[in-house]
Structure formats: structure tokens, C-alpha cells
Design a protein around this motif. Structure first.
Motif, mmCIF file in Angstrom:
data_model
loop_
_atom_site.group_PDB
_atom_site.id
_atom_site.type_symbol
_atom_site.label_atom_id
_atom_site.label_comp_id
_atom_site.label_asym_id
_atom_site.label_seq_id
_atom_site.Cartn_x
_atom_site.Cartn_y
_atom_site.Cartn_z
ATOM 1 N N THR A 1 0.925 -1.252 -0.068
ATOM 2 C CA THR A 1 0.163 -0.075 0.070
ATOM 3 C C THR A 1 1.142 1.285 0.180
ATOM 4 O O THR A 1 1.884 1.162 0.264
ATOM 5 C CB THR A 1 -0.945 0.026 1.227
ATOM 6 N N LEU A 2 0.366 2.429 -0.318
ATOM 7 C CA LEU A 2 0.947 3.583 -0.085
ATOM 8 C C LEU A 2 1.521 4.055 1.211
ATOM 9 O O LEU A 2 2.725 4.749 1.151
ATOM 10 C CB LEU A 2 0.033 4.883 -0.732
ATOM 11 N N ASP A 3 0.801 3.527 2.265
ATOM 12 C CA ASP A 3 1.134 3.767 3.700
ATOM 13 C C ASP A 3 2.661 3.024 3.992
ATOM 14 O O ASP A 3 3.061 3.319 4.723
ATOM 15 C CB ASP A 3 0.077 3.452 4.492
ATOM 16 N N ASP A 4 2.912 1.872 3.163
ATOM 17 C CA ASP A 4 3.716 1.035 3.316
ATOM 18 C C ASP A 4 5.059 1.683 2.916
ATOM 19 O O ASP A 4 6.303 1.282 3.086
ATOM 20 C CB ASP A 4 3.771 -0.431 2.971
ATOM 21 N N PHE A 5 4.896 2.678 1.799
ATOM 22 C CA PHE A 5 6.200 3.065 1.207
ATOM 23 C C PHE A 5 7.044 4.081 1.965
ATOM 24 O O PHE A 5 6.579 4.909 2.754
ATOM 25 C CB PHE A 5 5.844 3.951 -0.166
ATOM 26 N N ASP A 6 8.238 3.760 1.926
ATOM 27 C CA ASP A 6 9.158 4.420 2.674
ATOM 28 C C ASP A 6 9.747 5.848 1.919
ATOM 29 O O ASP A 6 10.715 5.715 1.150
ATOM 30 C CB ASP A 6 10.506 3.528 2.857
ATOM 31 N N GLY B 1 11.141 1.660 -6.120
ATOM 32 C CA GLY B 1 9.683 1.589 -5.706
ATOM 33 C C GLY B 1 8.606 1.926 -6.549
ATOM 34 O O GLY B 1 7.621 2.194 -6.221
ATOM 35 N N LYS B 2 8.949 1.829 -8.018
ATOM 36 C CA LYS B 2 8.053 2.276 -8.887
ATOM 37 C C LYS B 2 6.841 1.021 -8.859
ATOM 38 O O LYS B 2 5.660 1.691 -8.830
ATOM 39 C CB LYS B 2 8.563 2.143 -10.282
ATOM 40 N N THR B 3 7.058 -0.057 -8.815
ATOM 41 C CA THR B 3 5.930 -1.105 -8.717
ATOM 42 C C THR B 3 5.270 -0.977 -7.345
ATOM 43 O O THR B 3 3.896 -1.248 -7.426
ATOM 44 C CB THR B 3 6.569 -2.450 -8.810
ATOM 45 N N HIS B 4 5.938 -0.745 -6.238
ATOM 46 C CA HIS B 4 5.380 -0.636 -4.982
ATOM 47 C C HIS B 4 4.321 0.559 -4.989
ATOM 48 O O HIS B 4 3.026 0.375 -4.560
ATOM 49 C CB HIS B 4 6.261 -0.036 -3.921
ATOM 50 N N ALA C 1 13.463 7.176 2.357
ATOM 51 C CA ALA C 1 14.455 6.401 1.825
ATOM 52 C C ALA C 1 14.241 6.794 0.139
ATOM 53 O O ALA C 1 15.257 6.562 -0.758
ATOM 54 C CB ALA C 1 14.576 5.040 1.681
ATOM 55 N N ALA C 2 13.024 7.498 -0.288
ATOM 56 C CA ALA C 2 12.918 7.593 -1.506
ATOM 57 C C ALA C 2 13.453 8.834 -1.993
ATOM 58 O O ALA C 2 13.562 9.926 -1.116
ATOM 59 C CB ALA C 2 11.511 7.514 -1.793
ATOM 60 N N SER C 3 13.792 9.147 -3.118
ATOM 61 C CA SER C 3 14.310 10.367 -3.782
ATOM 62 C C SER C 3 13.619 10.697 -5.093
ATOM 63 O O SER C 3 13.299 9.739 -5.912
ATOM 64 C CB SER C 3 15.725 10.442 -3.809
ATOM 65 N N GLY C 4 12.991 11.741 -5.040
ATOM 66 C CA GLY C 4 12.244 12.305 -6.584
ATOM 67 C C GLY C 4 10.852 12.383 -6.270
ATOM 68 O O GLY C 4 10.141 12.455 -7.497
ATOM 69 N N ILE C 5 10.349 11.937 -5.058
ATOM 70 C CA ILE C 5 8.796 12.051 -5.074
ATOM 71 C C ILE C 5 8.202 12.854 -3.871
ATOM 72 O O ILE C 5 8.948 13.126 -2.970
ATOM 73 C CB ILE C 5 8.272 10.707 -4.789
#
Length: 280
Positions: free
Chosen positions: A91-96, A132-135, A99-103
Motif C-alpha cells: 500500500t502507499l502507507d507502506d512506502f518508505d 519503488g515504482k512497482t510498490h 528513503a525515496a528520492s524524487g517524489i
């Protein structure tokens, strides 16, 4: 001489008062006949609670029907998830996001509201493998299903293969209607695997028939300028991008691989537990 009319008296059959048990059985039978199975199952519990707490008839009926509505909604949600073909429960809530860059956090939160689906806006997620695109695409699919939208997730390679097989079997129209149906179509991993020559035509047809009607989320490891190379047809790629980008949100991600970070974190935790040492 007139013959006198004979008056026939009929004796009314006394109405037998139905017993509470028979009324209960009739009510349960009516619910079953109307295919309100969950309400039928809940009937004795609701009646007992209504009697114990002194509910009005309206209150008891509302509680009984609310049980059926809740169960129906749950079945519909389960059916939408089965159809959606999501690869994971991400889910979107699971996305870190740390650690992500560019969003943009606010952008991701806005996409999570699914309001972009109301304007048939597309979402392009571009970046190298593992960021993380597929996530995110799966999370968008998950949010859409939860919000009541019909959603379908497929890889670009699988979409092309299914369209190719449909063309051979004379089912092209059926396949096009299938991919036109969902409010949200997620096409994952465009550019990861080489596609057959007819893939460009299949992708264009799918995108064209959804243009300005329903939304598409695409994940790709290649910039849009390289799509002609991916599809082997610069003209068709340009026409495809013209439709996709007309009303779209483009998210470019970069940074280290999620999978490599997770692997390093797991290895570090294993070493810490077995040796008491924290490796960085």
C-alpha cells in the motif's frame, strides 16, 4: 310466480393466529428467498438483542439490514481485489518516503485520494530498477480498489502477449474491451523486457481507447524519449505519449534500490543478533 331467491350463508373460517415460531420461520424464509443470507443468519441474534435492549421495530430492522449491507460490501471488495490481480499487498502507507528520492509527499498523498481517476488522469512512474515504482503502482491500485474503482494490474509483456494471442484466436475485440473496462489500468515494467514487434500496436490501441475516459498508471525504467527504441516504432511511440501525457502526472524516482537496502538491513540485523555487532 316468482321463485324466491335462496340466500346462502357462508361461515367465515376463523383466522388462525400464527405462532411466534411460525412467524420467525416465515421471516427467515423470506430473507433466504431474497438471497439476504447474512441477514437470515443474524436474525436470531438481532431478535434476541432487540428484546433484551427494548429496541423499536425500526431499530431492529435497521440493524438487520446493516449486517447484510456490510457483508455485501465486503464481498464486492473481495471480488474487486481478485479481479485487480495486484502482485502484492503493498500500500502507499507502506512506502518508505524517507528513503525515496524524487517524489513529493504531498503528491503521493493526493494520488492516494484517487481523485485523479475522476479526471481520467494518467500517472507515469519513471526510474531505475528497485526505487519503488512497482510498490507505488501497486499501492495506487490498492487505494483504487478500496475506493470502489474497478482496477486491473498487468505487466507490459503480459499485456502484449495476451493481445497477440487474442489476435491469433480472433478475439482481438474481446481483449480490447477487457482492457478498456477497468477505471484504472496499471501497466508495469515497460522497457524491462524486449517486446515483440506487434507490442507497440497493442499498447497504442489500449491507450487510445482509454484516452480521456479512464486512467492508466505505467511504470518504466526508461525516459519517455527512449520509448521509440523500446517499442521499435518511433511514430507509434510518439502517438502513444501524446495521449498519455495530455493529462498526466509524471513522477521521476531515483536513489538506491529498495531491494538492496532491505537486503542490507536484514543482513545487518542477522549479524547483530548472532554476533552483537552492528555493521554499517
Amino acid at each position: 310466480m316468482n321463485t324466491p331467491l335462496t340466500t346462502t350463508q357462508t361461515t367465515a373460517t376463523p383466522v388462525t393466529t400464527a405462532t411466534p415460531a411460525s412467524v420467525y420461520q416465515q421471516l427467515r424464509g423470506h430473507l433466504t428467498e431474497l438471497k439476504l443470507a447474512d441477514a437470515a443468519d443474524a436474525l436470531p441474534r438481532v431478535l434476541d438483542q432487540a428484546q433484551a435492549e427494548g429496541w423499536s421495530l425500526t431499530h431492529a430492522l435497521e440493524r438487520l439490514l446493516s449486517i447484510e449491507v456490510t457483508a455485501t460490501d465486503a464481498r464486492r471488495l473481495s471480488g474487486r481485489f481478485r479481479f485487480a490481480n495486484l502482485p502484492t499487498g503493498a500500500t502507499l502507507d507502506d512506502f518508505d518516503l524517507d528513503a525515496a528520492s524524487g517524489i513529493d509527499r504531498n503528491l503521493l498523498a493526493e494520488l492516494g485520494t484517487c481523485r485523479y481517476l475522476e479526471t481520467a488522469t494518467n500517472v507515469l512512474l519513471i526510474g531505475p530498477p528497485g526505487v519503488g515504482k512497482t510498490h507505488i503502482a501497486t499501492g495506487l491500485g490498492h487505494a483504487a480498489v478500496q475506493a470502489g474503482y474497478r482496477t486491473y494490474f498487468t505487466s507490459a509483456a503480459d499485456l502484449a502477449a495476451r493481445c497477440h494471442r487474442a489476435a491469433i484466436e480472433g478475439k482481438w475485440g474481446t481483449m480490447m474491451r477487457f482492457f478498456a473496462g477497468p477505471t484504472l489500468l496499471v501497466i508495469d515494467e515497460l522497457g524491462y523486457l524486449p517486446l515483440p514487434a506487434e507490442a507497440a500496436s497493442a499498447l497504442f490501441q489500449v491507450i487510445n481507447q482509454r484516452y480521456l475516459k479512464t486512467s492508466i498508471v505505467i511504470t518504466t525504467n526508461r525516459p519517455v524519449g527512449a520509448w521509440g527504441e523500446i517499442l521499435g516504432d518511433t511514430t507509434e511511440a510518439a502517438a502513444m505519449l501524446d495521449r498519455l501525457l495530455h493529462r498526466s502526472v509524471v513522477v521521476t524516482l531515483d536513489g538506491g534500490s529498495y531491494r538492496l537496502r532491505n537486503h542490507a538491513a536484514q543482513s545487518n540485523e542477522l549479524r547483530r543478533v548472532t554476533t552483537g555487532t552492528n555493521f554499517r
